[in-house]
Design a protein around this motif. Structure first.
Motif, mmCIF file in Angstrom:
data_model
loop_
_atom_site.group_PDB
_atom_site.id
_atom_site.type_symbol
_atom_site.label_atom_id
_atom_site.label_comp_id
_atom_site.label_asym_id
_atom_site.label_seq_id
_atom_site.Cartn_x
_atom_site.Cartn_y
_atom_site.Cartn_z
ATOM 1 N N TRP A 344 -2.042 -1.664 6.899
ATOM 2 C CA TRP A 344 -0.782 -2.734 6.458
ATOM 3 C C TRP A 344 0.402 -2.845 6.840
ATOM 4 N N GLN A 345 1.167 -1.566 7.169
ATOM 5 C CA GLN A 345 2.573 -1.550 7.688
ATOM 6 C C GLN A 345 2.585 -2.228 8.931
ATOM 7 N N VAL A 346 1.465 -2.072 10.192
ATOM 8 C CA VAL A 346 1.748 -2.680 11.212
ATOM 9 C C VAL A 346 1.241 -4.012 11.439
ATOM 10 N N GLY A 347 0.104 -4.218 10.657
ATOM 11 C CA GLY A 347 -0.526 -5.392 10.660
ATOM 12 C C GLY A 347 -0.208 -6.388 9.830
ATOM 13 N N VAL A 348 -0.589 -6.469 8.660
ATOM 14 C CA VAL A 348 -0.449 -7.611 7.653
ATOM 15 C C VAL A 348 0.838 -7.994 7.512
ATOM 16 N N MET A 349 1.715 -6.830 7.180
ATOM 17 C CA MET A 349 3.330 -7.166 6.774
ATOM 18 C C MET A 349 4.043 -7.566 7.867
ATOM 19 N N SER A 350 3.533 -7.217 9.069
ATOM 20 C CA SER A 350 4.464 -7.332 10.350
ATOM 21 C C SER A 350 4.083 -9.067 10.808
ATOM 22 N N THR A 351 2.827 -9.305 10.586
ATOM 23 C CA THR A 351 2.400 -10.771 10.915
ATOM 24 C C THR A 351 2.925 -11.786 10.378
ATOM 25 N N CYS A 352 2.889 -11.274 8.777
ATOM 26 C CA CYS A 352 3.123 -12.340 7.787
ATOM 27 C C CYS A 352 4.752 -12.499 7.837
#
Length: 369
Positions: A344-352
């Motif tokens: 979550w922290q590195v992936g989805v939130m950063s991408t969004c």
């Protein structure tokens, strides 16, 4: 001495022919239908439209040969006249349709100073400088221009109610209507503006992206509620300042600032991850977004009467809030479901958040004067 004999004159063939023609034509004249047309007038707060129906026999009298539409269009524009408080309204558009020889004409009338689409501009309300009721005057010369004895059924409607129903002839006077008090019911006004507010927020991608950025960074239900409450309170205040207080901010300033707020929230999500309380920042940006909502509301049209202004403002705001809550109800479960995963922290939130920065940056550059 015998009296002179009187000579009897027998009618000749020509006299008999003339007499026969008079008898026949007289019978035709007595049997001729003088004609009946219908005039349907629809009056709304920002528009006046007219539907005129003319029978096929009368169309043949108006245009004996060729395409009758140009002559019918000219007749409608010349014979139908509208005025408000003595100010003549000009036809904005017209349409002529022919079916089985009968004619169906539709005209819409422009109201000075009111662009199309602003259906709640306050046509039914007096301005502060007016001491008398506003009067709409409708005049129709169609009976006089079509044929002798022609009559016209006029029906004037407002908000699906029949205001006037009368039969006109060549000698009829113009019909005058008092516009005061013809405002639509409060319930209909409320429903109209609630739908406008809901439609505006759901089609306002910049506002939705800003909300999504706030929800992305919120760690608890309380955090989501605080952010939404601060945003709601701020843009409600902006709406009231514009609509009631008359405080305006130019769109050339407001729209770039809205885009900048999206960039800011996206960057803050990347840098801080939403670890600190943001309600003061959200409140400040909410004021800016509120000026954007107000601009849309003014453009869509808001009535000038005090009661209708309050109803419209509150209903529009409720529509915006309903849209926000619907979006939050869809996004929050998805965010928290994804947050349970380590990526979550590195992936989805950063991408969004990065997508927010890019989209906001593009809008910012596009909206700069």
């Amino acid at each position: 001495m015998s009296s002179p004999r009187r000579t009897r004159h027998r009618p000749g063939p020509l006299a008999l022919l003339v007499l026969g023609w008079l008898v026949v034509s007289g019978g035709e004249l007595l049997a001729h239908d003088p004609g009946l047309s219908s005039l349907d007038v629809s009056v709304t707060p920002g528009a006046i439209s007219i539907s005129l129906s003319i029978a096929a026999s009368d169309v043949a009298l108006i245009a004996p040969s060729g395409d009758p539409r140009p002559q019918l269009r000219a007749l409608a524009r010349e014979a139908l006249r509208m005025s408000i408080d003595g100010e003549t309204l000009s036809p904005l558009a017209d349409e002529v349709r022919i079916k089985d020889g009968a004619a169906y004409l539709h005209l819409s009338f422009a109201i000075e100073g009111r662009p199309e689409g602003r259906h709640y501009e306050g046509l039914f309300e007096r301005s502060q400088s007016q001491s008398q009721s506003r009067r709409l005057v409708i005049a129709s010369d169609v009976p006089r221009r079509v044929s002798r004895g022609h009559r016209e059924m006029m029906i004037v409607r407002s908000d699906d109610r029949v205001i006037v129903e009368t039969l006109l002839d060549a000698g009829s006077d113009p019909v005058a209507i008092n516009l005061d008090g013809l405002s639509p019911p409060a319930g209909r006004t409320a429903r109209h503006f609630l739908e406008l507010g809901l439609r505006h927020i759901l089609s306002g991608y910049d506002h939705l992206l800003f909300l999504a950025g706030l929800i992305l960074a919120a760690r608890t239900v309380r955090g989501v509620l605080v952010a939404l409450t601060a945003f709601t309170a701020a843009h409600s205040l902006s709406l009231a300042l514009v609509v009631i207080g008359g405080i305006h901010a130019p769109a050339s300033l407001v729209e770039p600032l809205i885009a900048a707020s999206i960039v800011w929230v996206g960057l803050e999500n990347l840098v801080r991850g939403g670890s600190r309380s943001r309600w003061p920042l959200v409140f400040g940006f909410g004021l800016i977004h509120g000026f954007g909502f107000a601009g849309a509301l003014i453009e869509l049209g808001l009535a000038r009467s005090a009661s209708e202004t309050v109803v419209g403002l509150l209903s529009f705001n409720v529509g915006v809030e309903a849209g926000q809550l619907a979006v939050a109800a869809c996004v929050v479960p998805l965010v928290w479901l994804t947050r349970r995963r380590p990526m979550w922290q590195v992936g989805v939130m950063s991408t969004c958040s990065m997508a927010m920065v890019i989209a906001g940056g593009y809008w910012l550059i596009d909206r700069l004067p």
